[in-house]
Design a protein around this motif. Sequence first.
Motif, PDB file in Angstrom:
ATOM      1  N   GLU A 166       0.813  -1.214   0.000  1.00  0.00           N
ATOM      2  CA  GLU A 166       0.000   0.000   0.000  1.00  0.00           C
ATOM      3  C   GLU A 166       0.851   1.271   0.000  1.00  0.00           C
ATOM      4  N   LYS A 167       2.164   1.089  -0.167  1.00  0.00           N
ATOM      5  CA  LYS A 167       3.106   2.214  -0.230  1.00  0.00           C
ATOM      6  C   LYS A 167       3.112   3.048   1.048  1.00  0.00           C
ATOM      7  N   ALA A 168       2.745   2.426   2.177  1.00  0.00           N
ATOM      8  CA  ALA A 168       2.790   3.119   3.467  1.00  0.00           C
ATOM      9  C   ALA A 168       4.221   3.169   3.984  1.00  0.00           C
ATOM     10  N   ILE A 169       5.013   2.173   3.598  1.00  0.00           N
ATOM     11  CA  ILE A 169       6.434   2.153   3.964  1.00  0.00           C
ATOM     12  C   ILE A 169       7.247   1.725   2.755  1.00  0.00           C
ATOM     13  N   ASN A 170       8.550   1.952   2.850  1.00  0.00           N
ATOM     14  CA  ASN A 170       9.473   1.600   1.785  1.00  0.00           C
ATOM     15  C   ASN A 170       9.950   0.168   1.967  1.00  0.00           C
ATOM     16  N   LEU A 171      10.248  -0.501   0.879  1.00  0.00           N
ATOM     17  CA  LEU A 171      10.750  -1.881   0.914  1.00  0.00           C
ATOM     18  C   LEU A 171      12.033  -1.988   1.741  1.00  0.00           C
ATOM     19  N   ASN A 172      12.797  -0.916   1.824  1.00  0.00           N
ATOM     20  CA  ASN A 172      14.042  -0.932   2.611  1.00  0.00           C
ATOM     21  C   ASN A 172      13.776  -1.165   4.090  1.00  0.00           C
ATOM     22  N   ALA A 173      12.556  -0.901   4.554  1.00  0.00           N
ATOM     23  CA  ALA A 173      12.212  -1.067   5.970  1.00  0.00           C
ATOM     24  C   ALA A 173      11.876  -2.517   6.312  1.00  0.00           C
ATOM     25  N   TYR A 174      11.895  -3.417   5.329  1.00  0.00           N
ATOM     26  CA  TYR A 174      11.482  -4.810   5.524  1.00  0.00           C
ATOM     27  C   TYR A 174      12.546  -5.595   6.302  1.00  0.00           C
ATOM     28  N   PRO A 175      12.251  -6.026   7.538  1.00  0.00           N
ATOM     29  CA  PRO A 175      13.265  -6.701   8.360  1.00  0.00           C
ATOM     30  C   PRO A 175      13.269  -8.230   8.231  1.00  0.00           C
ATOM     31  N   PHE A 176      12.392  -8.787   7.401  1.00  0.00           N
ATOM     32  CA  PHE A 176      12.242 -10.238   7.368  1.00  0.00           C
ATOM     33  C   PHE A 176      13.098 -10.910   6.294  1.00  0.00           C
ATOM     34  N   LYS A 177      13.994 -10.153   5.660  1.00  0.00           N
ATOM     35  CA  LYS A 177      14.878 -10.764   4.660  1.00  0.00           C
ATOM     36  C   LYS A 177      15.793 -11.786   5.322  1.00  0.00           C
ATOM     37  N   GLU A 178      16.305 -11.428   6.507  1.00  0.00           N
ATOM     38  CA  GLU A 178      17.230 -12.317   7.195  1.00  0.00           C
ATOM     39  C   GLU A 178      16.622 -12.998   8.419  1.00  0.00           C
ATOM     40  N   PHE A 179      15.497 -12.539   8.902  1.00  0.00           N
ATOM     41  CA  PHE A 179      14.880 -13.158  10.074  1.00  0.00           C
ATOM     42  C   PHE A 179      14.093 -14.371   9.622  1.00  0.00           C
ATOM     43  N   ASN A 180      14.525 -15.535  10.059  1.00  0.00           N
ATOM     44  CA  ASN A 180      13.962 -16.793   9.578  1.00  0.00           C
ATOM     45  C   ASN A 180      12.802 -17.259  10.461  1.00  0.00           C
ATOM     46  N   ILE A 181      11.591 -17.147   9.952  1.00  0.00           N
ATOM     47  CA  ILE A 181      10.410 -17.581  10.697  1.00  0.00           C
ATOM     48  C   ILE A 181      10.302 -19.105  10.689  1.00  0.00           C
ATOM     49  N   ALA A 182      10.868 -19.743   9.665  1.00  0.00           N
ATOM     50  CA  ALA A 182      10.779 -21.201   9.546  1.00  0.00           C
ATOM     51  C   ALA A 182      11.535 -21.923  10.660  1.00  0.00           C
ATOM     52  N   LYS A 183      12.340 -21.190  11.429  1.00  0.00           N
ATOM     53  CA  LYS A 183      13.099 -21.835  12.508  1.00  0.00           C
ATOM     54  C   LYS A 183      12.201 -22.318  13.640  1.00  0.00           C
ATOM     55  N   PHE A 184      10.991 -21.779  13.720  1.00  0.00           N
ATOM     56  CA  PHE A 184      10.084 -22.189  14.781  1.00  0.00           C
ATOM     57  C   PHE A 184       9.498 -23.551  14.445  1.00  0.00           C
ATOM     58  N   ASN A 185       9.539 -24.452  15.411  1.00  0.00           N
ATOM     59  CA  ASN A 185       9.013 -25.797  15.215  1.00  0.00           C
ATOM     60  C   ASN A 185       7.493 -25.746  15.376  1.00  0.00           C
ATOM     61  N   THR A 186       6.784 -25.908  14.271  1.00  0.00           N
ATOM     62  CA  THR A 186       5.320 -25.825  14.315  1.00  0.00           C
ATOM     63  C   THR A 186       4.651 -27.196  14.218  1.00  0.00           C
TER      64      THR A 186
END
Length: 171
Positions: free
Chosen positions: A99-119
């Motif tokens: 929605e162009k509310a923030i810039n793509l540069n603000a995206y912190p999930f490039k390196e934060f791995n959510i898949a590490k959580f055992n679901t």
Amino acid sequence: LQAFQAETRKEEASKVFPFFDQVINRLLQADKVGTAHVYKDTKRSLKLFNPSNDLLFTDIDQAFLRNYELYLRKLGLAQTSMSVYFRTLRALFNKAIQEKAINLNAYPFKEFNIAKFNTATKKRAITKEELKKIENLVLDPASPLAESRHYFLFSYYGQGINFVDIAQLQW
């Protein structure tokens, strides 16, 4: 005046909690109540971790995410719950970028791995021997326990049909 109002709207859109509220309201209007509850719960958790109403998307970086994870771990949350919170927060970022509310540069999930959580969930099925014991248990046919057994066995043999659906069955 219009330029000031546009700047104010953009500044509000870059704040995390007001953007959460916008998304939650849209979900409720679209009758996606369950998803709205997930967003509300994630917002509540994040607000307990960082109570500032002025939390900006740009404030959420790798260090923020690691600290939030540590906070959730100290609370004793299950990994499945943590995964839901982080997936919801990531989805919020994706919506804000879209929605162009923030810039793509603000995206912190490039390196934060959510898949590490055992679901993976622990299997809770009963054995065939346990089922046979329930079937063969001698009970007074008029007792509430016998009636409960009938509902349980019906649910089991109905491939796990839930009790609400059983209660709504009609001839």
